[in-house]
Structure formats: structure tokens, C-alpha cells
Motif scaffolding. Structure first.
Motif, PDB file in Angstrom:
ATOM      1  N   THR A 128       0.773  -1.196   0.222  1.00  0.00           N
ATOM      2  CA  THR A 128      -0.097   0.051   0.011  1.00  0.00           C
ATOM      3  C   THR A 128       0.913   1.297   0.209  1.00  0.00           C
ATOM      4  N   ARG A 129       1.865   1.186   0.910  1.00  0.00           N
ATOM      5  CA  ARG A 129       2.683   2.376   1.017  1.00  0.00           C
ATOM      6  C   ARG A 129       3.416   2.562  -0.551  1.00  0.00           C
ATOM      7  N   SER A 130       3.986   1.331  -1.081  1.00  0.00           N
ATOM      8  CA  SER A 130       4.478   1.639  -2.407  1.00  0.00           C
ATOM      9  C   SER A 130       3.802   1.929  -3.495  1.00  0.00           C
ATOM     10  N   SER A 131       2.291   1.807  -3.326  1.00  0.00           N
ATOM     11  CA  SER A 131       1.453   2.029  -4.328  1.00  0.00           C
ATOM     12  C   SER A 131       1.264   3.500  -4.270  1.00  0.00           C
ATOM     13  N   GLN A 173      10.711   1.828  -6.444  1.00  0.00           N
ATOM     14  CA  GLN A 173      11.225   0.613  -5.907  1.00  0.00           C
ATOM     15  C   GLN A 173      12.712   0.732  -5.636  1.00  0.00           C
ATOM     16  N   VAL A 174      13.380   1.871  -5.943  1.00  0.00           N
ATOM     17  CA  VAL A 174      14.948   1.997  -5.532  1.00  0.00           C
ATOM     18  C   VAL A 174      15.397   1.535  -4.195  1.00  0.00           C
ATOM     19  N   VAL A 260      17.847  -2.847  -6.495  1.00  0.00           N
ATOM     20  CA  VAL A 260      17.160  -1.856  -7.516  1.00  0.00           C
ATOM     21  C   VAL A 260      17.837  -0.476  -7.216  1.00  0.00           C
ATOM     22  N   ALA A 261      18.367  -0.021  -8.357  1.00  0.00           N
ATOM     23  CA  ALA A 261      19.213   1.333  -8.099  1.00  0.00           C
ATOM     24  C   ALA A 261      19.254   1.989  -9.478  1.00  0.00           C
ATOM     25  N   GLU A 262      19.111   3.374  -9.349  1.00  0.00           N
ATOM     26  CA  GLU A 262      19.405   4.235 -10.382  1.00  0.00           C
ATOM     27  C   GLU A 262      20.773   4.699 -10.688  1.00  0.00           C
ATOM     28  N   LYS A 263      21.271   4.421 -11.876  1.00  0.00           N
ATOM     29  CA  LYS A 263      22.643   4.602 -12.187  1.00  0.00           C
ATOM     30  C   LYS A 263      22.498   5.405 -13.525  1.00  0.00           C
TER      31      LYS A 263
END
Length: 277
Positions: A128-131, A173-174, A260-263
Motif C-alpha cells: 500500500t505504501r509503495s502504491s 522501488q529503488v 534496485v538502483a538508479e545509475k
């Protein structure tokens, strides 16, 4: 003097009257005794007489043996009673142990069920928090996407519409864990993350990287747009995928160490890209 005077007489000496009388008395007493014995024998022959022999020594030994036997019997009875009490105590203890085991199993099952329920609730809350996070991020991106500038793939680009929603989802999702075969909500593999992100906007992608690398239109890496799917390896045989989010950055479920990462693209330059939006 006679010439035979010096020779002793061979005639037996005459017994004295007193000795003869004494011997006669003795003989008479013996005869009287025999007569009485004969009379007694005749009486005994006529009527049997029962005699009782008292054996004091034998009776004492028998009494001692009876006493010892009684003591042994009493001791055996006491031993039997003690054994019976021990058996009863053991049976009671076994019954109590069985009851305790059943109670422990019941308690363990209840605790397990409670733990599973707590885990389910926690997962639901995280989802729920993710959504909510995804919705807020998408709304913020849509509201701020009033202008865009396009030049090269390394230039700044602002996503709109479905692309903005996809980007908002993957960025939300990071920090989640990388797990091979993971499809969320808190652990992912690369193709599981991409598939779920595009499902948010109604696009059903194949499950694995190889198929996702050919799911849309092939585009040049010099003409990337936010929301394009990046892949590593050959088209149709890719081993990794991610989502281009603009400004030369991408988001992907990389590996167990980074999650999960942002690169930046320079971190691991992709082989190609496809566009499905």
C-alpha cells in the motif's frame, strides 16, 4: 596231721543265707516286673493306646520359618505396592508429557499462524505504501511536465503520460532487494521489475529479458526517450534489462549487492533499446 591237710579243698564254698535271700528277692522282683509287663502287653494288645510326642525343638524351628516366610511375604507385598506406585507415577508422567506436547504443538501452530498473518499484513502495508508512493511520484511528475527539451540521449528529457507513470514506479522501488525470479512487491529481478512497471499502464510484457528485448520497436541509443526499455546482450538473447528514466540515467534491478538502483548509462552501457510506449 593228715598228708592231705595242706591241699585246699575242691568243694565249692557254701553261700551265705543272706546272699541267697538277696538273690531270691532280686529274682522275685524281676519276675514280678515281667509279670506286670506281660499284663500291660496283654492290655495293650486288647486296646491300642495313642501317645502324643512333644517336639519342642522342631516346633520352635517351624515357628521361626513361618515368621521368616511372613516377613518375606510382607516385604514382597511392599515391593509390589512400591512398583505399582512407580508404574502409576510413570503412567501419569507420560500422560502429562503427552498433554504438554500436544499443548506445545497447538501453541506453536497458533504462533506460526499469527506470524504468517503478521507477515501478510506487513506485506500488504508495504504494498500500500509503495502504491501510494508511486501514485504521488507519478502525480508530481505529471504536474511538473509542462515543458520538455530534447537533444541527444544524454540531454535532459521529461516524461509524460504512461512513460511518467512507468518511471515513477521503477524509481519508487529503488532500494528494494534483488532476488532472482522476484516479481515484488519488495524484491525483484531485472525483468520482473520491468514487466510490473509496464503493467501499471496496461502493457503486458513477456516475463524474461530475452523476450522483452524484442517486445517493441528497436531504437538507437542516441535517440532514447524516458520509458524506453534498455537491454544488455543481443536482441532476443539479452541477459539484463532496465528502464531509461531520462537525463542519461536508468533504473534496474542490478544484482544482489546493489539491489534496485538508479545509475548513469556510463555505469554499465547498454547494448540496445526498444520502445513500447
Amino acid at each position: 596231721m593228715s598228708h592231705t591237710a595242706h591241699i585246699r579243698s575242691h568243694r565249692k564254698p557254701r553261700r551265705s543265707a543272706s546272699k541267697v535271700a538277696m538273690r531270691a528277692g532280686v529274682a522275685g522282683g524281676v519276675l514280678s516286673t515281667l509279670a506286670v509287663a506281660g499284663a500291660s502287653g496283654s492290655a495293650s494288645a486288647a486296646e491300642p493306646v495313642t501317645q502324643t510326642l512333644e517336639l519342642p525343638a522342631l516346633t520352635a524351628d517351624l515357628g521361626a520359618q513361618i515368621a521368616e516366610s511372613a516377613d518375606a511375604t510382607q516385604q514382597a507385598a511392599a515391593n509390589y505396592q512400591l512398583q505399582a506406585e512407580r508404574d502409576a507415577a510413570a503412567a501419569k508422567a507420560a500422560k502429562q508429557a503427552k498433554a504438554d506436547l500436544a499443548e506445545a504443538k497447538k501453541k506453536a501452530q497458533a504462533e506460526k499462524k499469527a506470524a504468517e498473518e503478521a507477515a501478510r499484513k506487513a506485506a500488504a502495508e508495504r504494498a500500500t505504501r509503495s502504491s501510494e508512493r508511486t501514485t504521488l511520484s507519478a502525480s508530481a511528475d505529471v504536474e511538473t511536465s509542462t515543458s520538455a527539451s530534447s537533444s541527444s540521449s544524454s540531454s535532459s528529457s521529461t516524461a509524460t503520460g504512461s512513460a511518467a507513470a512507468v518511471i515513477a514506479f521503477v524509481r519508487a522501488q529503488v532500494g528494494d532487494a534483488y532476488v532472482s525470479g522476484g516479481t515484488g512487491p519488495n524484491s525483484w529481478d531485472c525483468s520482473g521489475l520491468v514487466q510490473t512497471a509496464f503493467k501499471q499502464v496496461g502493457i503486458d510484457l513477456p516475463r524474461v529479458s530475452q523476450d522483452q528485448s524484442t517486445a517493441g520497436t528497436q531504437v538507437s541509443l542516441s535517440n532514447l526517450q524516458p520509458g524506453d526499455i534498455l537491454y544488455w546482450g543481443g536482441a532476443g538473447s539479452a541477459y539484463h534489462v532496465g528502464v531509461y528514466v531520462g537525463d542519461g540515467m536508468f533504473v534496474g534491478a542490478q544484482n544482489p549487492s546493489t539491489g534496485v538502483a538508479e545509475k548513469p548509462l556510463s555505469y554499465d552501457p547498454p547494448t540496445g533499446a526498444v520502445r513500447v510506449l
